[in-house]
Design a protein around this motif. Structure first.
Motif, short mmCIF file in Angstrom:
data_model
loop_
_atom_site.label_atom_id
_atom_site.label_comp_id
_atom_site.label_asym_id
_atom_site.label_seq_id
_atom_site.Cartn_x
_atom_site.Cartn_y
_atom_site.Cartn_z
N ILE A 47 23.79 10.95 -3.67
CA ILE A 47 24.04 9.54 -3.35
C ILE A 47 22.92 8.65 -3.86
O ILE A 47 23.16 7.53 -4.31
N PHE A 48 21.67 9.13 -3.81
CA PHE A 48 20.52 8.32 -4.21
C PHE A 48 19.79 9.00 -5.35
O PHE A 48 19.82 10.23 -5.51
N GLU A 49 19.09 8.20 -6.14
CA GLU A 49 18.19 8.72 -7.17
C GLU A 49 16.98 7.81 -7.26
O GLU A 49 17.03 6.64 -6.84
N ILE A 50 15.84 8.38 -7.78
CA ILE A 50 14.61 7.62 -7.90
C ILE A 50 14.13 7.71 -9.35
O ILE A 50 14.26 8.75 -10.01
N GLY A 51 13.64 6.59 -9.84
CA GLY A 51 13.10 6.58 -11.20
C GLY A 51 11.86 7.47 -11.30
O GLY A 51 10.94 7.33 -10.50
N ARG A 52 11.86 8.39 -12.25
CA ARG A 52 10.75 9.35 -12.34
C ARG A 52 9.43 8.66 -12.60
O ARG A 52 8.39 9.07 -12.06
#
Length: 820
Positions: free
Chosen positions: A295-300
């Motif tokens: 559902i969520f992702e974070i910029g590396r």
């Protein structure tokens, strides 16, 4: 784990289940008929849940007669009802984790519905957790790189194990072996889970040990206790003196459900005091529940947290993700991002029909239940509050039996004749902004009751029929309508018993039971009966039948089937009547009047009189309407003594009918003159050879009487003598004899009147003791063609005064002279 321990654990679970079941039965709610049970998950198919008949106080017969059934709405049916035993049994094996996930308590809600009368009871079954799931790590093996320069107290966030059980059976603790360099620390999280961190308690020395292998064990609290393991491989890196530091330990964000993918929720930032590659920080999501991974992702590189999946407030209201900040030297720090989901009014109310009636009798009582419905709206707060209503001006009302349950009831009297069917639209709306609603249309048939009597299309009937009709003729049709339906509206027609002039009406007319056609039974005669009444009953086919009556009047119309009848002058074969007209008669002198009647009516009885033949057509005329025969010119001495007139009497019917009468008129001033001329006056038939002898004899008798009367009259006083001469030489008009109760009407000559004439004579006006009151026909000669010529003198009456010296008083009637 030995078998003794298993037996002990099973017995303990059984006792616990029985105690909970006993407590749940005692907690039966008296409101809305609620009952609750508590059972463990994974019970076998056919296992006993509870004795629902006993707990609800219902008889098993009531379960059967009421067609008891379980209503679960759109949910799967895990429990079934055994109506023969009155118990609830497991229909399908229940997996609490598949049914409720981490939600506690886990309950099944359903209703038991009975009919005749319609009732329902709410049943709640709590599904208790059984320790049937072991803690599981997402990865069997995890690798870390830790610098040898890592300071004591450095923390490494480890992956959490997942145990789908709840409560005491859920994950309880972790164990790490060996513990030479690291120890475990656990922190409780708001969601009830535990965050596991590996803390360095002894500095690492890459030269001594470049690879470290650890075993992390997760243990739950069930009986028996279950566990899961994960292998941790640590690579010791070269020195990197500073670890990244997150700017905040906890980040908070909120997002509305059904938000678009790609929306930015928050940004996580961390700093590293090192320079170069050792100071470069990267971000990643770790140690997060499975539900959040997709559902969520974070910029590396930038730490921007975005939404990449679908979220639904009704599935999960809060999310927590763990973010790890790592530098190139392997130093890490971690922070949390808590995301709250904001509810949106994105669910329409769901209308579930629990039970309904397709037809209802129109005499149903107020408050009869027609339909029961269950309304569900998974939204929360105002978005989940639902109100249901129906259209106005219909005899039904919606009532709320309990939360989310509605009943449709009758609210007033039903009338199938006014509305045989109702399409009831039920609309349920939530209180969200904007409001969402759902509708369902219920079709309800109104069955008929025999509550309407047949009604005739008229309050009374009046029909006409011409006399001399053919028996069996259709006169007219009565028609009644019944507002009911089918058999209740089938109308039969019945002729009610009555009499007309003492004769049963059934001998006059008949009525067709099916069509209401009225036929004549006999031929009618207007002259015998002009109208009659009777009653017809219309009866429907209901049980009991209803009926109504109507009065029918039959009027017989006259037909010109009767010819006029001449009343005067009377035509006989034995005598001849002659009217006297003095030669001194003026123009318009009334000779006589033809009197005729016609027993028909209306224009069929309007009579007109015409002179068909006459001895002298220039002397007489007949009144067209009144039948009066009058002179049309002055009578002269040249006119013949005997005059014969033929008068035709016609009615006004189509075709007209007529009658003919012969009128004999004598133009003379004295009887001898009449007698001398009338010796051959006949009625158009042959006389015998002795006619001359009889006429001479009659003339002699009349002459003798005339001379005798003349001598008597001369002997009285002169002024009385003058009066007596009037009898023979009077110029007064001849007044004919009219039969009693008939007179002229200036039209038909049929109105009632009585003519009566008196003539009285005396020799002394001072004396009045002698009166002659015999009625007679003045100036009328009656001749008998078969006479012998002898004149017969009619009786004369006279009284002589008591005084011997009084003058002689004489009354003379010259009338009714008959010739034999």
């Amino acid at each position: 784990m030995d078998s003794g321990f298993l037996i002990k654990a099973t017995c303990k679970q059984t006792m616990t289940r029985q105690v909970l079941l006993f407590i749940s039965v005692l907690s039966l709610s008296s409101v809305h008929g609620q009952v609750s049970y508590s059972i463990p998950e994974e019970m076998g198919k056919g296992s006993l849940v509870g004795n629902i008949a006993q707990d609800l106080g219902l008889d098993i017969k009531r379960l059967k007669s009421g067609k008891a059934r379980i209503y679960t709405g759109d949910s799967a049916e895990y429990i079934e009802l055994n109506k023969e035993r009155g118990v609830l049994l497991i229909k399908e094996k229940i997996d609490r984790e598949a049914l409720c996930g981490q939600t506690t308590p886990c309950t099944l809600h359903f209703q038991i519905i009975l009919e005749n009368p319609m009732e329902f009871y709410t049943v709640t079954v709590e599904i208790r957790d059984v320790n049937d799931n072991i803690p599981i790590f997402k990865n069997n093996e995890v690798k870390f790189e830790i610098s040898e320069s890592a300071l004591t107290g450095a923390r490494v966030v480890l992956e959490r194990a997942v145990d789908h059980d709840v409560g005491h059976n859920a994950l309880q603790s972790y164990f790490l072996k060996p513990t030479e360099n690291f120890i475990l620390e656990m922190q409780s999280l708001p969601d009830g889970g535990k965050n596991v961190e590996m803390v360095l308690q002894k500095p690492l020395d890459r030269e001594k040990q470049e690879q470290i292998s650890l075993l992390l064990t997760a243990v739950d609290g069930g009986e028996p206790q279950l566990s899961g393991t994960m292998q941790i491989l640590i690579t010791v890196l070269d020195a990197n003196d500073n670890a990244p530091v997150c700017s905040e330990a906890v980040y908070k964000a909120s997002v509305t459900e059904n938000a678009h993918k790609g929306i930015v929720l928050t940004t996580v930032s961390a700093s590293d005091a090192d320079q170069g590659p050792n100071g470069r920080v990267t971000y990643s999501i770790s140690n997060t529940a499975e539900a959040s991974n997709d559902i969520f992702e974070i910029g590396r590189d930038d730490g921007v947290v975005k939404l990449v999946g679908d979220i639904d407030y009704e599935i999960l209201k809060h999310y927590q993700i763990n973010v790890q900040a790592r530098d190139q030297g392997g130093h890490t720090d971690s922070c949390k991002v808590i995301i709250d989901v904001i509810d949106m009014n994105d669910n329409k109310p769901a209308i579930n029909i629990m039970s309904k009636t397709s037809a209802i009798s129109e005499d149903a009582k107020h408050g009869t239940v027609v339909t029961m419905m269950n309304i569900q709206d998974p939204d929360s707060g105002e978005n989940g509050k639902v109100q249901c209503y129906i259209e106005e001006n219909i005899p039904f009302v919606m009532t709320s039996a309990s939360n989310n349950f509605y009943s449709l009831l009758t609210d007033s009297d039903l009338d199938r004749e006014r509305a045989p069917e109702y399409n009831i639209s039920v609309t349920c709306s939530d209180e969200g902004v904007p409001s969402l609603s759902s509708s369902v249309t219920l079709t309800l048939q109104i069955s008929d009751v025999n509550d309407n009597a047949p009604v005739f299309d008229r309050s009374s009937y009046e029909a006409y029929i011409i006399e001399n009709n053919t028996p069996g003729l259709s006169i007219f049709t009565v028609k009644a309508r019944d507002a009911d339906w089918n058999q209740n509206a089938r109308v039969s027609y019945i002729l009610e018993d009555s009499s007309v002039n003492g004769v049963p009406v059934s001998s006059y007319v008949s009525v067709s039971a099916d069509s209401g056609v009225i036929h004549s039974v006999r031929s009618f005669d207007y002259e015998q009966i002009k109208d009659f009444h009777f009653r017809v009953k219309a009866q429907d086919g209901g049980s009991p039948p209803l009926s109504s009556n109507v009065t029918v009047k039959i009027i017989i119309k006259d037909q010109n089937d009767n010819a006029p009848q001449v009343l005067y002058p009377v035509q006989t074969s034995s005598s001849l009547v002659a009217e006297m007209v003095p030669r001194s008669a003026d123009v318009g002198y009334l000779v006589t009047k033809v009197v005729a009647v016609d027993v028909d009516s209306g224009q069929n009885a309007w009579l007109s009189y015409k002179l068909q033949k006459a001895t002298d057509r220039a002397l007489f005329e007949v009144g067209l309407q009144n039948g009066e025969i009058r002179t049309i010119r002055q009578v002269t001495d040249k006119d013949a003594v005997k005059q014969r007139l033929t008068v035709v009497v016609e009615d006004n019917g189509q075709p007209s009918r007529s009658a003919t009468v012969n009128v004999n008129v004598a133009v003379a001033d004295s009887f001898p003159e009449v007698l001398s001329e009338f010796t051959d006056f006949t009625h158009d038939k042959d006389y015998n050879d002795n006619l001359t002898f009889y006429l001479v004899l009659a003339l002699a008798v009349v002459s003798f009487l005339f001379i005798t009367c003349l001598v008597v009259i001369i002997s009285v006083k002169i002024y009385r003598w003058r009066q007596s001469r009037v009898l023979y030489h009077s110029n007064l008009p001849v007044i004919p004899y009219y039969p009693p109760r008939y007179a002229d009407t200036l039209g038909t000559g049929t109105l009632q009147h009585v003519y009566n004439y008196e003539v009285c004579r005396t020799t002394d006006s001072r004396k009045s003791d002698c009166k002659f009151t015999r009625p007679c026909s003045q100036n009328v000669l009656i001749m008998d063609p078969s006479s012998t010529g002898t004149m017969q003198r009619m009786q004369s009456e006279k009284n002589i005064l008591d005084e011997p010296d009084s003058p002689l008083e004489v009354c003379l009637y010259l009338s009714n002279l008959s010739f034999p």
